[in-house]
Design a protein around this motif. Structure first.
Motif, mmCIF file in Angstrom:
data_model
loop_
_atom_site.group_PDB
_atom_site.id
_atom_site.type_symbol
_atom_site.label_atom_id
_atom_site.label_comp_id
_atom_site.label_asym_id
_atom_site.label_seq_id
_atom_site.Cartn_x
_atom_site.Cartn_y
_atom_site.Cartn_z
ATOM 1 N N LEU A 315 -24.826 -3.654 4.834
ATOM 2 C CA LEU A 315 -25.093 -2.890 5.990
ATOM 3 C C LEU A 315 -26.797 -2.548 5.829
ATOM 4 O O LEU A 315 -27.307 -2.334 6.781
ATOM 5 C CB LEU A 315 -24.303 -1.675 6.206
ATOM 6 C CG LEU A 315 -22.887 -1.922 6.154
ATOM 7 C CD1 LEU A 315 -22.059 -1.024 6.713
ATOM 8 C CD2 LEU A 315 -22.739 -3.024 7.647
ATOM 9 N N LEU A 316 -27.323 -2.148 4.701
ATOM 10 C CA LEU A 316 -28.586 -1.597 4.587
ATOM 11 C C LEU A 316 -29.591 -2.838 3.990
ATOM 12 O O LEU A 316 -30.985 -2.398 4.026
ATOM 13 C CB LEU A 316 -28.639 -0.650 3.300
ATOM 14 C CG LEU A 316 -27.751 0.729 3.936
ATOM 15 C CD1 LEU A 316 -27.921 1.576 2.578
ATOM 16 C CD2 LEU A 316 -27.860 1.314 4.934
ATOM 17 N N ASP A 317 -29.150 -4.060 4.157
ATOM 18 C CA ASP A 317 -29.969 -5.065 3.574
ATOM 19 C C ASP A 317 -31.019 -5.519 4.637
ATOM 20 O O ASP A 317 -30.538 -5.672 5.780
ATOM 21 C CB ASP A 317 -29.209 -6.255 3.122
ATOM 22 C CG ASP A 317 -28.308 -5.897 1.800
ATOM 23 O OD1 ASP A 317 -28.773 -4.952 1.180
ATOM 24 O OD2 ASP A 317 -27.436 -6.613 1.510
ATOM 25 N N LEU A 318 -32.358 -5.663 4.310
ATOM 26 C CA LEU A 318 -33.190 -6.254 4.969
ATOM 27 C C LEU A 318 -33.201 -8.007 4.790
ATOM 28 O O LEU A 318 -32.895 -8.311 3.939
ATOM 29 C CB LEU A 318 -34.796 -5.816 4.589
ATOM 30 C CG LEU A 318 -34.985 -4.543 4.900
ATOM 31 C CD1 LEU A 318 -36.395 -4.046 4.105
ATOM 32 C CD2 LEU A 318 -35.117 -3.941 6.397
ATOM 33 N N ARG A 319 -33.692 -8.506 5.786
ATOM 34 C CA ARG A 319 -33.852 -9.904 5.763
ATOM 35 C C ARG A 319 -35.194 -10.277 4.843
ATOM 36 O O ARG A 319 -35.851 -9.328 4.860
ATOM 37 C CB ARG A 319 -33.784 -10.623 7.146
ATOM 38 C CG ARG A 319 -32.454 -10.681 7.737
ATOM 39 C CD ARG A 319 -32.811 -11.269 9.319
ATOM 40 N NE ARG A 319 -33.503 -10.168 10.156
ATOM 41 C CZ ARG A 319 -33.654 -10.358 11.395
ATOM 42 N NH1 ARG A 319 -33.393 -11.465 12.110
ATOM 43 N NH2 ARG A 319 -34.310 -9.457 12.071
ATOM 44 N N GLU A 320 -35.337 -11.494 4.471
ATOM 45 C CA GLU A 320 -36.413 -11.703 3.723
ATOM 46 C C GLU A 320 -37.702 -11.811 4.730
ATOM 47 O O GLU A 320 -37.699 -12.212 5.642
ATOM 48 C CB GLU A 320 -36.217 -13.434 3.080
ATOM 49 C CG GLU A 320 -37.469 -13.735 2.327
ATOM 50 C CD GLU A 320 -37.126 -15.173 2.037
ATOM 51 O OE1 GLU A 320 -38.448 -15.571 1.186
ATOM 52 O OE2 GLU A 320 -36.237 -15.671 2.281
ATOM 53 N N ILE A 321 -38.868 -11.241 4.017
ATOM 54 C CA ILE A 321 -40.033 -10.788 4.932
ATOM 55 C C ILE A 321 -41.205 -11.492 4.152
ATOM 56 O O ILE A 321 -41.069 -11.445 2.835
ATOM 57 C CB ILE A 321 -40.236 -9.325 4.998
ATOM 58 C CG1 ILE A 321 -39.040 -8.740 5.644
ATOM 59 C CG2 ILE A 321 -41.428 -9.248 5.529
ATOM 60 C CD1 ILE A 321 -39.074 -7.141 5.778
ATOM 61 N N THR A 322 -42.102 -12.402 4.753
ATOM 62 C CA THR A 322 -43.157 -12.817 4.448
ATOM 63 C C THR A 322 -44.328 -12.371 5.452
ATOM 64 O O THR A 322 -43.992 -12.431 6.671
ATOM 65 C CB THR A 322 -43.087 -14.253 4.355
ATOM 66 O OG1 THR A 322 -42.833 -14.947 5.429
ATOM 67 C CG2 THR A 322 -42.073 -14.865 3.381
#
Length: 691
Positions: A315-322
């Protein structure tokens, strides 16, 4: 005619009905101070067929006569909606739409017209109140009235419905819409406002909204009509059951495919198989609608009961960010921001004061030196469709990102550029407006714009079922579509700069609003850490392809000298140097050019024209006139003085013409400025000093 009124924020708010627009299903005349709006609502008598959405349209119209103006342009009449009208219409739409009953498919049109504007009380808030009241007293099945209030803050003190001046000069601008016990919509901007202060403003706004709701209830009691009953355009339960039996097990597998394109292709295959299986027994539109509902059911249950999301995240996870910066060679600043399968390329362009946007509406004519434009091409969602003009959604997303970044921009005195950021969405799978905030910030830093601190944005979603609810961070497109809330928050590590909240339920509790704000804060800080690994401060210098700008101040008395008769002097400098020169009434001069050389040449010319003469300084002057007692010499435009015949040479001079002629250049030294402001020069002293 029926009228109700109450004191709100120290002014009388009144609602009237029964005297105007009586052919509409509901019409309310709203007055607050000397601002007046008319809100009308009309619904079709029958539902629209073969659609799976509620056809509500909201139009907000500013009449220029409201402030005693005649519209500009050739036709001298109002035309297509301007940006402010579009955004105000969206502001009215968003709290009202979720309150209509599910399955209602009648066309409903809300029109809010600004009839009088005092430029103290903003008509957009009155539009929300008027639209709600008009719907509530009508026979349209709208049964939950909406209160709306704007909260401002100056010197740490909250203000209810601030004036236009207080709004523009305040520390925050929050629009809160509420039912009697829940929040329906939030639209906010602020100068890095803390979550606690924001919550305080929302709670105070809710109290004011309840008083406005009481006014609407009183108006309905006196003038309301019986509500129409309607038959919900829902699919028969037995058909839903048959489609469920056919598709549910396959959908349970397909929904959890993380790659959007692959998932959509698999779902399309299930729909095609169902159409082939049922043939003409069940309409294709009904099959698609039920498959959609089944997906929604699967996604929501997984989040609510298992804490598992369709792409496998917690629920608190961010997607991978670049993050990448400097991706385009000739632009002034550029960046690509990617979060999961949402991606934007943001480009910053620096311009001069001539590039400022002129905004002309009922609040007056103003200029904007920062613009953020958002584009959403069809390829970003794998579709092929015509490219039209800028849509309302694009205008709304661009405005949200713009006001989220604006608080960290430098003042014009520190950075005299006009700044435009364009966010082109390359791939969309949720929260592209917040990606535009992140990408826009990176592009500005790459362009060398000295922002005070980076800004990032995130969206928090909600699934609610009775007493249970789950909040989840960084929503995808599917979660936005099937969830109950899109709670977008942008800001810095210090505080909030922008909020936009849209819901699909009958309101949010104070607990959910508070949790969402602090959950967004945690995610925002994590994103900022990632962005700062790519670029942690603005570039030291602007791009070599950006215009060069210099600001100086000259005495107001010198403005006339710089401009010259008919603009002759300033036009000559511009033509010679190829620089642009803008002069303000307070003596501020902005010089811009394609390179430093052009700007420096223009600055030298301006310095020569506007400099003050100094006693004891030597000048190369031009002889203007010859008299029998001496020669008049001009050392600067408009500054001339006398070289007495005795000061032309160290030897005796019988005739001035023996030493100089008109038009000659003559080296002179300023000896004195007499009590009448006259300049007395000496050629003899200048020669002696040079020797």
């Amino acid at each position: 005619m029926v009228r109700v009124e109450a004191e709100i924020g120290g002014r009388i708010l009144s609602l009237e009905t029964g005297s105007v627009a009586k052919q509409a299903d509901g019409a309310v005349w709203v007055r607050y101070g000397d601002t007046v709006v008319l809100a009308t609502v009309v619904a079709s008598t029958t539902p629209r067929e073969n659609i799976d959405f509620f056809p509500l349209s909201v139009e907000f119209q500013e009449r220029m006569y409201a402030t005693g103006k005649i519209p500009g342009g050739f036709f001298k009449r109002e035309g297509r909606p301007n940006g402010k009208e579009v955004l105000s219409g969206r502001l009215i739409d968003r709290p009202l739409r979720p309150l209509f009953p599910k399955g209602y498919r009648n066309d409903v049109q809300v029109i809010v017209t600004v009839l009088s504007a005092d430029n103290e009380n903003t008509p957009d808030i009155m539009g929300i109140i008027g639209a709600s009241a008009a719907l509530y007293i009508s026979d349209i099945p709208f049964t939950i009235p909406v209160g709306a209030v704007r909260m401002g803050m100056i010197d740490g003190k909250l203000i209810v419905n601030p004036s236009v001046k207080e709004r523009d000069n305040g520390e925050m601008n929050v629009v809160a819409c509420c039912s009697k016990d829940k929040t329906l919509m939030i639209e906010a901007e602020g100068n890095e406002i803390t979550e606690d202060v924001m919550i305080q403003a929302l709670l105070q706004g809710a109290e004011v909204s309840r008083r406005i709701i009481t006014m609407q209830e009183e108006l309905r009691e006196k003038a309301g009509v019986q509500k129409n009953t309607f038959v919900s355009c829902e699919i028969a339960p037995e058909l839903i059951a048959r489609i469920r039996d056919f598709a549910i097990e396959r959908l349970k597998l397909v929904v959890f495919i993380s790659e959007k394109k692959e998932k959509n292709k698999a779902i399309e295959g299930i729909i095609n198989d169902a159409i082939a299986h049922f043939g003409e027994e069940i309409k294709t539109t009904d099959i698609k609608t039920v498959v959609e509902k089944l997906q929604k059911e699967i996604v929501r249950k997984s989040i609510l009961l298992d804490g598992k999301r369709a792409d496998g995240r917690g629920l608190l996870d961010l997607r991978e960010i670049t993050c990448e910066v400097g991706v385009l060679p000739r632009t002034h600043g550029s960046a690509i921001f990617t979060r999961g399968q949402t991606q934007t390329i943001a480009v910053a362009t620096l311009g001069t004061v001539e590039d400022e946007q002129i905004v002309d509406n009922i609040e007056g004519k103003t200029k904007k030196r920062f613009m953020l434009h958002y584009n959403f091409p069809p390829f970003s969602v794998g579709e092929a469709s015509p490219l039209r003009g800028t849509g309302r959604r694009e205008m709304g997303h661009g405005a949200l990102a713009e006001r989220s970044i604006a608080p960290v921009l430098p003042k014009a005195e520190e950075f005299p550029y006009t700044v435009r950021v364009v966010s082109d969405i390359l791939e969309s799978n949720g929260s592209t407006s917040m990606a535009s905030v992140c990408g826009g910030t990176l592009a500005l830093m790459d362009a060398g714009v000295p922002i005070s601190t980076p800004v990032a944005g995130i969206s928090v979603g909600l699934v609610e079922d009775g007493e249970k609810h789950a909040l989840f961070t960084d929503i995808t497109g599917m979660e936005d579509q099937y969830g109950d809330m899109d709670f977008k928050v942008a800001g810095t590590k210090k505080g909030i700069t922008g909020i936009q909240v849209d819901i699909k339920v009958l309101g949010l509790s104070d607990e959910i609003v508070s949790k969402a704000l602090f959950q967004a804060k945690q995610a925002r800080e994590a994103i900022l850490d990632i962005m700062e690994k790519t670029i942690n401060k603005p570039s030291e210098e602007v791009s070599p392809y950006a215009p060069k700008i210099h600001i100086l101040t000259i005495p107001v008395s010198k403005i006339r000298d710089l401009i010259g008769p008919g603009g002759k002097i300033i036009k000559g400098i511009i033509e010679t140097t190829k620089a642009k020169i803008n002069v303000s009434d307070d003596g501020t001069v902005v010089v811009s050019g394609p390179n430093h050389e052009a700007v420096n040449q223009a600055l030298e010319a301006i310095a020569c024209i506007t400099a003050e003469v100094e006693v004891g300084k030597i000048y190369m002057g031009k002889v203007l006139r010859i008299m029998n007692f001496g020669a008049f010499v001009e050392v600067m435009p408009g500054r001339e003085g006398l070289v007495h015949i005795s000061q032309l040479s160290s030897e005796r001079v019988n005739r001035v013409e023996d030493v100089v002629s008109e038009g000659d250049e003559l080296l002179v030294k300023l000896m004195e400025i007499d009590n009448q402001g006259r300049l007395n020069f000496s050629h003899k002293a200048a020669l002696q000093e040079r020797k």
